[in-house]
Design a protein around this motif. Structure first.
Motif, PDB file in Angstrom:
ATOM      1  N   GLY A  43      -6.255   7.588 -30.895  1.00 22.09           N
ATOM      2  CA  GLY A  43      -5.388   8.746 -31.054  1.00 22.09           C
ATOM      3  C   GLY A  43      -5.713   9.583 -32.278  1.00 22.09           C
ATOM      4  O   GLY A  43      -5.513  10.799 -32.282  1.00 22.09           O
ATOM      5  N   GLY A  44      -6.239   8.960 -33.331  1.00 25.51           N
ATOM      6  CA  GLY A  44      -6.579   9.706 -34.531  1.00 25.51           C
ATOM      7  C   GLY A  44      -7.971  10.303 -34.520  1.00 25.51           C
ATOM      8  O   GLY A  44      -8.337  11.054 -35.428  1.00 25.51           O
ATOM      9  N   ASP A  92      -8.552  14.228 -29.375  1.00 24.02           N
ATOM     10  CA  ASP A  92      -7.317  14.926 -29.013  1.00 24.02           C
ATOM     11  C   ASP A  92      -6.790  14.404 -27.677  1.00 24.02           C
ATOM     12  O   ASP A  92      -7.492  13.706 -26.936  1.00 24.02           O
ATOM     13  CB  ASP A  92      -7.548  16.435 -28.967  1.00 24.02           C
ATOM     14  N   ALA A  93      -5.563  14.758 -27.365  1.00 28.42           N
ATOM     15  CA  ALA A  93      -4.892  14.212 -26.185  1.00 28.42           C
ATOM     16  C   ALA A  93      -5.619  14.559 -24.893  1.00 28.42           C
ATOM     17  O   ALA A  93      -5.733  13.724 -23.984  1.00 28.42           O
ATOM     18  CB  ALA A  93      -3.455  14.724 -26.138  1.00 28.42           C
ATOM     19  N   ASP A 129      -6.762   3.133 -26.332  1.00 24.12           N
ATOM     20  CA  ASP A 129      -5.435   2.984 -26.940  1.00 24.12           C
ATOM     21  C   ASP A 129      -5.468   3.187 -28.454  1.00 24.12           C
ATOM     22  O   ASP A 129      -4.430   3.477 -29.063  1.00 24.12           O
ATOM     23  CB  ASP A 129      -4.877   1.588 -26.637  1.00 24.12           C
ATOM     24  N   LEU A 176      -8.761  12.381 -24.631  1.00 27.33           N
ATOM     25  CA  LEU A 176      -8.381  11.006 -24.309  1.00 27.33           C
ATOM     26  C   LEU A 176      -8.014  10.871 -22.836  1.00 27.33           C
ATOM     27  O   LEU A 176      -8.432   9.917 -22.162  1.00 27.33           O
ATOM     28  CB  LEU A 176      -7.197  10.577 -25.173  1.00 27.33           C
TER      29      LEU A 176
END
Length: 302
Positions: A166-167, A170-171, A163, A174
């Motif tokens: 995110g920084g 990448d999506a 969680d 994740l």
């Protein structure tokens, strides 16, 4: 790196040594560059090293090593640290500290191994030797290893890290990491007899010779008994895919144990990347390596 970390300087260490071990006072004192997270190291002359805890939650490591290292040393195939002297709080430093024999060697770096297959064989031999320790003949009750319990205990760490990354990731990465953790978390926790573990086989706790072969394993502060998958993390935090397969074959690891080990590696890496991405770049880089290797393993198995 941590809240409540005690500032440790060469001047402080020199005062501690002079006050408590005057026979070594005046020796050259050099801070050791290390990615270690809970101890500071200073080389003392050519043959000794001073080890001081940074934080109060690692204080038990000194006592654990003093108790068990001399007993384990003749039972293992590589060199391990030899405690030489136990230091007490003093000169403004609030905690116990210790002096060990200096061990030569280099820390292996993921992606730059000179002999991956040879190192895999050496690591498997070490893990086998740890597991073969006779618990009946011990000088006292063996402790439970840090993180030696069920891999499901890392679920909160993994989910919180996912969680918060995110920084950093990448999506797509994740999403793949979430899927990977869910898959290995689904494997039941270990229910067999506990085995002896080092419990922190990170690259920074290994030393190799110029050929790339294992010569020493250090930092036994987390040792104890528990799930054998705990000492498989080195397969993903250091080894190449080919060496990882050789390591598994040498240990004859079954599928559930392998998956628990892979899940542990991923959960630990996710937590480390969140916690250390600014304060300990080598540690964070290793975490990214683990994540890549775990996800590559999964993609190859499909």
């Amino acid at each position: 790196m941590h809240a409540g970390e005690f500032p440790i300087s060469a001047e402080l260490v020199a005062k501690l040594v002079a006050a408590q071990f005057p026979e070594w006072s005046g020796r050259p004192l050099t801070r050791v560059t290390s990615s270690g997270t809970v101890n500071v190291l200073f080389r003392l002359g050519d043959d000794l090293v001073v080890r001081l805890p940074r934080v109060d939650w690692s204080l038990g490591d000194i006592e654990t090593e003093a108790t068990w290292l001399p007993w384990l040393a003749p039972r293992l195939p590589v060199t391990i640290p030899t405690p030489v002297a136990a230091g007490a709080p003093g000169e403004g430093y609030p905690w116990p500290w210790a002096i060990y024999r200096w061990l030569p060697g280099a820390v292996p770096v993921e992606g730059r191994l000179a002999d991956p297959l040879g190192l895999a064989a050496d690591l498997a031999e070490f893990v086998k030797a740890m597991r073969a320790v006779d618990r009946v003949a011990l000088p006292g009750s063996p402790p439970a290893a840090y993180r030696g319990g069920g891999h499901s205990l890392l679920d909160e760490t993994a989910r919180n890290a996912l969680d918060g990354l995110g920084g950093q990731l990448d999506a797509d990465t994740l999403a793949a990491a979430r899927e990977a953790w869910a898959a290995d978390l689904a494997v039941p926790d270990y229910a067999g007899p506990p085995v002896w573990l080092h419990a922190d086989l990170m690259p920074g706790n290994l030393l190799v010779d110029p050929r790339g072969r294992l010569t020493a394993v250090i930092d036994f502060g987390t040792l104890g008994v528990g799930d054998p998958s705990c000492d498989l993390i080195v397969a993903w935090n250091l080894l190449t895919p080919e060496a990882r397969a050789a390591f598994r074959a040498a240990l004859d690891v079954d599928e559930p144990t392998w998956r628990r080990g892979r899940g542990r590696s991923l959960a630990m890496a996710l937590g480390s990347l969140v916690y250390y991405h600014e304060t300990n770049p080598p540690f964070a880089d290793n975490a990214r390596y683990v994540i890549r290797e775990v996800l590559c393993d999964l993609s190859r198995s499909r």
